[in-house]
Design a protein around this motif. Sequence first.
Motif, PDB file in Angstrom:
ATOM      1  N   ARG A  82       0.833  -1.210   0.000  1.00 21.69           N
ATOM      2  CA  ARG A  82       0.000   0.000   0.000  1.00 21.69           C
ATOM      3  C   ARG A  82       0.864   1.256   0.000  1.00 21.69           C
ATOM      4  O   ARG A  82       0.547   2.245  -0.681  1.00 21.69           O
ATOM      5  CB  ARG A  82      -0.945  -0.020   1.205  1.00 21.69           C
ATOM      6  CG  ARG A  82      -2.078  -1.037   1.074  1.00 21.69           C
ATOM      7  CD  ARG A  82      -3.143  -0.828   2.132  1.00 21.69           C
ATOM      8  NE  ARG A  82      -2.671  -1.137   3.466  1.00 21.69           N
ATOM      9  CZ  ARG A  82      -2.752  -2.343   4.033  1.00 21.69           C
ATOM     10  NH1 ARG A  82      -3.280  -3.357   3.347  1.00 21.69           N
ATOM     11  NH2 ARG A  82      -2.312  -2.547   5.256  1.00 21.69           N
ATOM     12  N   GLY A 172      -2.844  -7.872  -6.655  1.00 26.02           N
ATOM     13  CA  GLY A 172      -3.230  -7.255  -5.394  1.00 26.02           C
ATOM     14  C   GLY A 172      -2.397  -7.665  -4.199  1.00 26.02           C
ATOM     15  O   GLY A 172      -1.184  -7.839  -4.291  1.00 26.02           O
ATOM     16  N   PRO A 282      -6.918  -4.233  -4.806  1.00 22.94           N
ATOM     17  CA  PRO A 282      -7.262  -2.841  -4.520  1.00 22.94           C
ATOM     18  C   PRO A 282      -6.406  -1.839  -5.303  1.00 22.94           C
ATOM     19  O   PRO A 282      -6.578  -0.638  -5.157  1.00 22.94           O
ATOM     20  CB  PRO A 282      -6.962  -2.731  -3.017  1.00 22.94           C
ATOM     21  CG  PRO A 282      -5.822  -3.692  -2.804  1.00 22.94           C
ATOM     22  CD  PRO A 282      -6.078  -4.834  -3.769  1.00 22.94           C
TER      23      PRO A 282
END
Length: 284
Positions: A82, A172, A282
């Motif tokens: 992330r 992901g 995501p």
Amino acid sequence: MNTVLLTTSIFRDGLPDVLSRMVASIGEQKGSGALGDITLLLLIQNCTDEQFATVPALPDFVVPILHGSIISLSAARNILLRAAFSRGLVEPDALIAFPDDDCWYPSGLLAGIQARFSGAEPLDFFFCSYSTKPLAFAAVAGQTRPAKVRDVVRNASSNTIFLRGSVAIAIGSFDEDLGVGTRNNGGEDIEYALRAFLVSRRTAFLDAEIVGHRDKDRSLRAKYYRGSLLALRRHALADFGIAFEYVRKIAVGGALSLKGEMPASRLLSANIAGHKPLPPSPFR
């Protein structure tokens, strides 16, 4: 080609000595001038701002991220992913890797792998083997060949997988039901590698030990059996080769149980265990 390396380490009265070896091996290759930009995102677990202030200065290509507690390996890698995406580091043609803090890259390795990804054929996923006495990439590069499912299952590990950024975008996060520190203990890197294999246009395997890391310990097979079995089960219906490896893994578990390396109760629990489905990426 931009290279993004994602590593986690645990602070215990300082950072581990082996981390310095890994960082130095990357710095040596960055200093050679043969590579593009390199960024090492380093998640330091169990570390406060005050504790980090005691750490000697890190090279400028290292971006530290602090986390106040110890978490599972898969959760740690997802924090790193992330962070890499939020910083705009994961471009479609970037090179992505997940070196452990106790591994190292011998001289010339990253440049050699970058050259493979920059070649005329669209390579998306590359992996190799590791050893305490790694070989020079240039000496064995000719042994690279198209990968098969069994190569992925038996050789891909977090230390030895290198992905094109577009693959990381497509597949992901790591499965947080798997990995060291979870109830299923292990298997998160195999599961991630299988997803990479399934979406890649071309996957190459170099059957040579070119990444530095402690040697494989066969006595740990029982310890990580459950996670690896679940990783294979998740994708067994997607590919015949994975289905074969799943059935083979069940047989391996039976053999370990018969040899007394794994209790029958652990074998049974591994085979009836379940885990949550993976969400869509995501990062798309």
